[in-house]
Design a protein around this motif. Structure first.
Motif, PDB file in Angstrom:
ATOM      1  N   MET A  85       0.828  -1.209   0.000  1.00 55.49           N
ATOM      2  CA  MET A  85       0.000   0.000   0.000  1.00 55.49           C
ATOM      3  C   MET A  85       0.860   1.257   0.000  1.00 55.49           C
ATOM      4  N   TYR A  86       1.825   1.316   0.906  1.00 56.14           N
ATOM      5  CA  TYR A  86       2.706   2.481   0.972  1.00 56.14           C
ATOM      6  C   TYR A  86       3.388   2.736  -0.377  1.00 56.14           C
ATOM      7  N   GLU A  87       3.956   1.695  -0.963  1.00 54.59           N
ATOM      8  CA  GLU A  87       4.725   1.869  -2.193  1.00 54.59           C
ATOM      9  C   GLU A  87       3.832   2.275  -3.360  1.00 54.59           C
ATOM     10  N   SER A  88       2.680   1.639  -3.467  1.00 55.40           N
ATOM     11  CA  SER A  88       1.754   1.973  -4.544  1.00 55.40           C
ATOM     12  C   SER A  88       1.221   3.393  -4.394  1.00 55.40           C
ATOM     13  N   SER A  89       0.839   3.757  -3.177  1.00 56.87           N
ATOM     14  CA  SER A  89       0.334   5.098  -2.920  1.00 56.87           C
ATOM     15  C   SER A  89       1.405   6.149  -3.177  1.00 56.87           C
ATOM     16  N   ALA A  90       2.637   5.862  -2.813  1.00 57.31           N
ATOM     17  CA  ALA A  90       3.732   6.815  -3.033  1.00 57.31           C
ATOM     18  C   ALA A  90       3.942   7.071  -4.523  1.00 57.31           C
ATOM     19  N   ARG A  91       3.851   6.029  -5.339  1.00 59.60           N
ATOM     20  CA  ARG A  91       3.974   6.220  -6.789  1.00 59.60           C
ATOM     21  C   ARG A  91       2.832   7.079  -7.314  1.00 59.60           C
ATOM     22  N   ILE A 119       3.110  20.129  -7.845  1.00 60.95           N
ATOM     23  CA  ILE A 119       2.979  20.218  -6.391  1.00 60.95           C
ATOM     24  C   ILE A 119       4.315  19.861  -5.736  1.00 60.95           C
ATOM     25  N   PRO A 120       4.836  20.685  -4.844  1.00 63.71           N
ATOM     26  CA  PRO A 120       6.077  20.334  -4.148  1.00 63.71           C
ATOM     27  C   PRO A 120       5.917  19.053  -3.326  1.00 63.71           C
ATOM     28  N   VAL A 121       6.948  18.236  -3.329  1.00 58.03           N
ATOM     29  CA  VAL A 121       6.922  16.986  -2.554  1.00 58.03           C
ATOM     30  C   VAL A 121       7.401  17.301  -1.146  1.00 58.03           C
ATOM     31  N   ASP A 122       6.485  17.785  -0.328  1.00 59.13           N
ATOM     32  CA  ASP A 122       6.812  18.088   1.063  1.00 59.13           C
ATOM     33  C   ASP A 122       5.543  17.980   1.906  1.00 59.13           C
ATOM     34  N   ARG A 123       5.707  18.079   3.226  1.00 61.83           N
ATOM     35  CA  ARG A 123       4.587  17.866   4.145  1.00 61.83           C
ATOM     36  C   ARG A 123       3.635  19.058   4.207  1.00 61.83           C
ATOM     37  N   GLU A 124       4.014  20.143   3.611  1.00 62.28           N
ATOM     38  CA  GLU A 124       3.078  21.264   3.529  1.00 62.28           C
ATOM     39  C   GLU A 124       2.025  21.010   2.463  1.00 62.28           C
ATOM     40  N   HIS A 125       2.400  20.234   1.438  1.00 60.94           N
ATOM     41  CA  HIS A 125       1.513  20.017   0.302  1.00 60.94           C
ATOM     42  C   HIS A 125       0.982  18.594   0.211  1.00 60.94           C
ATOM     43  N   TYR A 137       6.678   7.265   4.295  1.00 55.89           N
ATOM     44  CA  TYR A 137       5.867   7.578   3.120  1.00 55.89           C
ATOM     45  C   TYR A 137       6.512   8.675   2.273  1.00 55.89           C
ATOM     46  N   MET A 138       6.951   9.740   2.920  1.00 59.40           N
ATOM     47  CA  MET A 138       7.539  10.849   2.167  1.00 59.40           C
ATOM     48  C   MET A 138       8.831  10.436   1.474  1.00 59.40           C
ATOM     49  N   GLU A 139       9.606   9.568   2.103  1.00 58.19           N
ATOM     50  CA  GLU A 139      10.818   9.067   1.457  1.00 58.19           C
ATOM     51  C   GLU A 139      10.463   8.264   0.212  1.00 58.19           C
ATOM     52  N   LEU A 140       9.403   7.446   0.305  1.00 56.79           N
ATOM     53  CA  LEU A 140       8.950   6.674  -0.850  1.00 56.79           C
ATOM     54  C   LEU A 140       8.449   7.595  -1.964  1.00 56.79           C
ATOM     55  N   VAL A 141       7.733   8.642  -1.605  1.00 61.53           N
ATOM     56  CA  VAL A 141       7.250   9.593  -2.620  1.00 61.53           C
ATOM     57  C   VAL A 141       8.435  10.271  -3.306  1.00 61.53           C
ATOM     58  N   ARG A 142       9.423  10.689  -2.513  1.00 65.18           N
ATOM     59  CA  ARG A 142      10.595  11.348  -3.105  1.00 65.18           C
ATOM     60  C   ARG A 142      11.342  10.408  -4.051  1.00 65.18           C
TER      61      ARG A 142
END
Length: 248
Positions: free
Chosen positions: A180-186, A197-203, A227-232
Motif C-alpha cells: 500500500m505504501y509503495e503503490s500510494s507513493a507512486r 505540487i512540491p513533494v513536502d509535508r506542507e503540500h 511515506y515521504m521518502e517513498l514519494v521522493r
C-alpha cells in the motif's frame, strides 16, 4: 484585461521644416504616427478580445445545460483502473484552470477496499475521493483529477486537493502494508508531477490536518517519514508505467 483605447488622429504640423520632405504622409493623407497609434489601439483591442475569448472558453462549461466533453473511463494515472463514483459525491470542474491543485490529501477508509468503492458509488454518501489504494497495492480511480471531490469537509481544500483513500482502519497498524505504501507513493508522486505540487509535508497532508475537519485519518500509525521518502524516490525514479503490487 487591457483597455481597448481610442484611435487618435495625427496633429497637423504648423509649418514646414527642413526634414518635412522625408516625413511624407502615406496614401490617403494619414500620417505614420497616426498609423502607429492606431495600430497600437488595434493591437490592444485584439489582445483584449483574445483574453476575453480565452476567459469565455474556460467558463463556457459552467453555463446551465452545457457540459464539458469527457471520455468515459479516462484515467489520469496509468496504474489505476476506473470505477466511477456517484455524481452526487463530486462536482464538475476544470482544474487547474478554475482552481489550482496544490494539495494531496491522505485518507484511511475505516473499512475494506470494496466497501469504500461501494459507498463512493452511493449518492446518499455525499463524499468520495479521487482514488482508493488497497492493501495489496491496487489502485482505483473514481473521480477525474480535474473535478472536485467532496472529500475533506473544507470547500477550499476540496477545490485545491486530490484525495487518496487507503484501505484499513486507523487503529490497526497492520493494515498499512508495504504494498500500500509503495503503490500510494507512486500515485502521489505522479499527481505532484502533473500539477507541479512540491513533494513536502506542507503540500502532502493528512485529512486530520485539513482546517475545520473532525476526522483523525490517516491516524497515528501512518508512517509519514517512510511515506515521504517513498514519494521522493518515486518522484526521481525513471518514468515507467506503474503496476500495482500483488503482495503485502
Amino acid at each position: 484585461m487591457g483597455n481597448n483605447g481610442s484611435t487618435r488622429g495625427a496633429r497637423k504640423p504648423s509649418g514646414k521644416s527642413a526634414g518635412s520632405a522625408s516625413r511624407k504622409k502615406p496614401a490617403g493623407g494619414v500620417s505614420r504616427r497616426a498609423l502607429l497609434i492606431g495600430g497600437g489601439a488595434v493591437a490592444a483591442a485584439g489582445t483584449a478580445a483574445v483574453l476575453a475569448r480565452d476567459r469565455v472558453k474556460r467558463l463556457w462549461w459552467q453555463v446551465p445545460g452545457v457540459e464539458k466533453p469527457r471520455k468515459p473511463g479516462e484515467l489520469d494515472y496509468a496504474g489505476a483502473t476506473w470505477v466511477a463514483a456517484s455524481e452526487a459525491n463530486w462536482r464538475r470542474a476544470d482544474r487547474p484552470d478554475d482552481f489550482p491543485v496544490d494539495r494531496v490529501i491522505i485518507h484511511v477508509t475505516q473499512g475494506s477496499f470494496d466497501s469504500a468503492v461501494k459507498v463512493f458509488q452511493d449518492p446518499a454518501h455525499q463524499a468520495a475521493t479521487h482514488y482508493i489504494v488497497g492493501q495489496d497495492g491496487r489502485v482505483v480511480q473514481m473521480i477525474r483529477e480535474l473535478d472536485v471531490a467532496y472529500q475533506a469537509g473544507n470547500r477550499s481544500y476540496n477545490e485545491r486537493g486530490v484525495g487518496i483513500e487507503h484501505e484499513g482502519f486507523v487503529d490497526r497498524p497492520k493494515d498499512l502494508t508495504k504494498a500500500m505504501y509503495e503503490s500510494s507513493a507512486r500515485l502521489t508522486a505522479s499527481i505532484c508531477a502533473r500539477h507541479g505540487i512540491p513533494v513536502d509535508r506542507e503540500h502532502i497532508i493528512g485529512h486530520v490536518e485539513v482546517p475545520g475537519t473532525d476526522h483523525t485519518d490517516p491516524g497515528p500509525h501512518w508512517d509519514w517519514d517512510r511515506y515521504m521518502e517513498l514519494v521522493r524516490r518515486a518522484a526521481t525514479a525513471p518514468t515507467a508505467t506503474p503496476t500495482p503490487s500483488t503482495k503485502a
